[in-house]
Design a protein around this motif. Sequence first.
Motif, PDB file in Angstrom:
ATOM      1  N   SER A 157      -7.282  11.846   2.134  1.00  0.00           N
ATOM      2  CA  SER A 157      -8.039  10.605   2.034  1.00  0.00           C
ATOM      3  C   SER A 157      -7.549   9.711   0.916  1.00  0.00           C
ATOM      4  N   ALA A 158      -6.861  10.297  -0.100  1.00  0.00           N
ATOM      5  CA  ALA A 158      -6.411   9.486  -1.229  1.00  0.00           C
ATOM      6  C   ALA A 158      -5.269  10.171  -1.942  1.00  0.00           C
ATOM      7  N   ASP A 159      -4.563   9.408  -2.784  1.00  0.00           N
ATOM      8  CA  ASP A 159      -3.505   9.986  -3.607  1.00  0.00           C
ATOM      9  C   ASP A 159      -4.134  10.938  -4.621  1.00  0.00           C
ATOM     10  N   LYS A 160      -3.327  11.873  -5.086  1.00  0.00           N
ATOM     11  CA  LYS A 160      -3.845  12.908  -5.976  1.00  0.00           C
ATOM     12  C   LYS A 160      -2.950  13.046  -7.205  1.00  0.00           C
TER      13      LYS A 160
ATOM     14  N   VAL B  88       2.111  12.513 -12.972  1.00  0.00           N
ATOM     15  CA  VAL B  88       2.803  12.851 -11.729  1.00  0.00           C
ATOM     16  C   VAL B  88       1.773  12.867 -10.612  1.00  0.00           C
ATOM     17  N   TRP B  89       2.084  12.180  -9.524  1.00  0.00           N
ATOM     18  CA  TRP B  89       1.135  12.032  -8.426  1.00  0.00           C
ATOM     19  C   TRP B  89       1.710  12.578  -7.120  1.00  0.00           C
ATOM     20  N   LEU B  90       0.800  13.008  -6.273  1.00  0.00           N
ATOM     21  CA  LEU B  90       1.120  13.346  -4.888  1.00  0.00           C
ATOM     22  C   LEU B  90       0.603  12.201  -4.032  1.00  0.00           C
ATOM     23  N   LYS B  91       1.490  11.560  -3.286  1.00  0.00           N
ATOM     24  CA  LYS B  91       1.101  10.397  -2.500  1.00  0.00           C
ATOM     25  C   LYS B  91       1.534  10.564  -1.053  1.00  0.00           C
TER      26      LYS B  91
ATOM     27  N   PRO C 181       9.944   3.956 -10.567  1.00  0.00           N
ATOM     28  CA  PRO C 181       9.416   5.326 -10.648  1.00  0.00           C
ATOM     29  C   PRO C 181      10.300   6.322  -9.912  1.00  0.00           C
ATOM     30  N   LYS C 182      10.290   7.551 -10.370  1.00  0.00           N
ATOM     31  CA  LYS C 182      11.087   8.597  -9.743  1.00  0.00           C
ATOM     32  C   LYS C 182      10.256   9.245  -8.646  1.00  0.00           C
ATOM     33  N   ARG C 183      10.850   9.398  -7.468  1.00  0.00           N
ATOM     34  CA  ARG C 183      10.125   9.942  -6.314  1.00  0.00           C
ATOM     35  C   ARG C 183      10.964  11.001  -5.620  1.00  0.00           C
ATOM     36  N   SER C 184      10.268  11.857  -4.880  1.00  0.00           N
ATOM     37  CA  SER C 184      10.936  12.862  -4.059  1.00  0.00           C
ATOM     38  C   SER C 184      10.027  13.243  -2.904  1.00  0.00           C
ATOM     39  N   SER C 185      10.571  13.173  -1.699  1.00  0.00           N
ATOM     40  CA  SER C 185       9.791  13.586  -0.525  1.00  0.00           C
ATOM     41  C   SER C 185       9.631  15.094  -0.501  1.00  0.00           C
ATOM     42  N   LEU C 186       8.562  15.551   0.131  1.00  0.00           N
ATOM     43  CA  LEU C 186       8.356  16.985   0.283  1.00  0.00           C
ATOM     44  C   LEU C 186       9.297  17.499   1.364  1.00  0.00           C
ATOM     45  N   PRO C 187      10.074  18.526   1.081  1.00  0.00           N
ATOM     46  CA  PRO C 187      11.003  19.054   2.091  1.00  0.00           C
ATOM     47  C   PRO C 187      10.259  19.746   3.224  1.00  0.00           C
ATOM     48  N   LYS C 188      10.972  20.005   4.283  1.00  0.00           N
ATOM     49  CA  LYS C 188      10.390  20.676   5.444  1.00  0.00           C
ATOM     50  C   LYS C 188       9.879  22.055   5.056  1.00  0.00           C
ATOM     51  N   GLY C 189       8.651  22.347   5.479  1.00  0.00           N
ATOM     52  CA  GLY C 189       8.042  23.639   5.170  1.00  0.00           C
ATOM     53  C   GLY C 189       7.124  23.615   3.965  1.00  0.00           C
ATOM     54  N   TRP C 190       7.163  22.548   3.187  1.00  0.00           N
ATOM     55  CA  TRP C 190       6.286  22.426   2.025  1.00  0.00           C
ATOM     56  C   TRP C 190       5.007  21.704   2.444  1.00  0.00           C
ATOM     57  N   ILE C 191       3.865  22.304   2.132  1.00  0.00           N
ATOM     58  CA  ILE C 191       2.571  21.764   2.537  1.00  0.00           C
ATOM     59  C   ILE C 191       1.984  20.937   1.395  1.00  0.00           C
ATOM     60  N   ALA C 192       1.497  19.757   1.732  1.00  0.00           N
ATOM     61  CA  ALA C 192       0.973  18.847   0.716  1.00  0.00           C
ATOM     62  C   ALA C 192      -0.203  19.455  -0.043  1.00  0.00           C
ATOM     63  N   SER C 193      -1.069  20.152   0.659  1.00  0.00           N
ATOM     64  CA  SER C 193      -2.251  20.724   0.011  1.00  0.00           C
ATOM     65  C   SER C 193      -1.907  21.848  -0.964  1.00  0.00           C
ATOM     66  N   ALA C 194      -0.678  22.402  -0.852  1.00  0.00           N
ATOM     67  CA  ALA C 194      -0.268  23.489  -1.743  1.00  0.00           C
ATOM     68  C   ALA C 194       0.542  22.990  -2.934  1.00  0.00           C
TER      69      ALA C 194
ATOM     70  N   MET D  65      -2.336   5.080   2.518  1.00  0.00           N
ATOM     71  CA  MET D  65      -3.066   6.187   3.136  1.00  0.00           C
ATOM     72  C   MET D  65      -2.224   6.775   4.256  1.00  0.00           C
ATOM     73  N   GLY D  66      -2.232   8.091   4.348  1.00  0.00           N
ATOM     74  CA  GLY D  66      -1.454   8.739   5.389  1.00  0.00           C
ATOM     75  C   GLY D  66      -2.052  10.075   5.727  1.00  0.00           C
ATOM     76  N   VAL D  67      -1.422  10.772   6.637  1.00  0.00           N
ATOM     77  CA  VAL D  67      -1.891  12.071   7.076  1.00  0.00           C
ATOM     78  C   VAL D  67      -0.815  13.097   6.830  1.00  0.00           C
ATOM     79  N   SER D  68      -1.176  14.191   6.192  1.00  0.00           N
ATOM     80  CA  SER D  68      -0.239  15.278   5.969  1.00  0.00           C
ATOM     81  C   SER D  68      -0.307  16.219   7.148  1.00  0.00           C
ATOM     82  N   GLU D  69       0.801  16.394   7.830  1.00  0.00           N
ATOM     83  CA  GLU D  69       0.821  17.238   9.012  1.00  0.00           C
ATOM     84  C   GLU D  69       1.133  18.686   8.676  1.00  0.00           C
ATOM     85  N   GLY D  70       1.390  18.958   7.396  1.00  0.00           N
ATOM     86  CA  GLY D  70       1.734  20.325   7.026  1.00  0.00           C
ATOM     87  C   GLY D  70       0.590  21.284   7.232  1.00  0.00           C
ATOM     88  N   ASP D  71      -0.641  20.854   6.918  1.00  0.00           N
ATOM     89  CA  ASP D  71      -1.787  21.756   7.088  1.00  0.00           C
ATOM     90  C   ASP D  71      -2.794  21.213   8.084  1.00  0.00           C
ATOM     91  N   GLY D  72      -2.479  20.073   8.716  1.00  0.00           N
ATOM     92  CA  GLY D  72      -3.345  19.549   9.758  1.00  0.00           C
ATOM     93  C   GLY D  72      -4.551  18.822   9.218  1.00  0.00           C
TER      94      GLY D  72
END
Length: 263
Positions: free
Chosen positions: A12-15, A27-30, A48-61, A1-8
Amino acid sequence: MGVSEGDGEAESADKELGVNPATGRAVWLKNGRFGPYVEELAAEGDKPKRSSLPKGWIASAMDLEKALRLLSLPREVGKHPDDGKVITAGLGRFGPFVLHDGTYANLENADEVFDVGLNRAVAILADKRAGGGRPQRAAAAALAELGNHPEDGKPIRVLSGRFGPYIKHGDTNANVPKGKDPAAITLEEALALIAERAAKGGGKKPAKKAAAPKKAATKAEGDKPAKKTAAKKPAAKKAAPKAKAKAEAASSDDGAAPWDDEA
């Protein structure tokens, strides 16, 4: 569990974003320790293959299309025209980059990783090798292909560097004259500038270094008299035993023999 700071907003859970049509895997967003990331599930025992979201990319989008683009990195941009080695583009610890033969050059934003072309990548790498550091937007516009050198067949290009436009041929870089339009440089003019630059490339440092051994030789020669003077001292000491022997011999001739006392 974590907090996405991109949209504030707190996640609550992986998607699950969908299924990769090429592999049939989900493919999941975690959210992890270092922020949100996308992950494609792997077969049992595989990583598993993973990639972090780069700066400026919002998790909710994030959606499946964006996730697949991230998971496709690094991507091949093309082969460098100088040596034929592959240029790749990807996301790293310090942001988006292009890579060629061990040289990394930063890109301006993450979106450029997916659409940077060969000419742009070559210009950015040339700028980095010339000491330009960060890529410049005008680099691609200043690039010009003049043709191949008649002697070795290597390409000649006009590139934009940190200190202005320059002509590149192999390891030789020649500045474009001030007031001259880089796009108007002809192959003949470039050949003359390259030849002039190559003629000035030799340094004079070896001549200065050659003078150093002479000083050392002079000092070595100056030490020889001291060694000779020191060698004469033992000769003086040897003279004393000879004088003593002569004195004893003289005493033996003038005096009585030892056995005369007993007589």
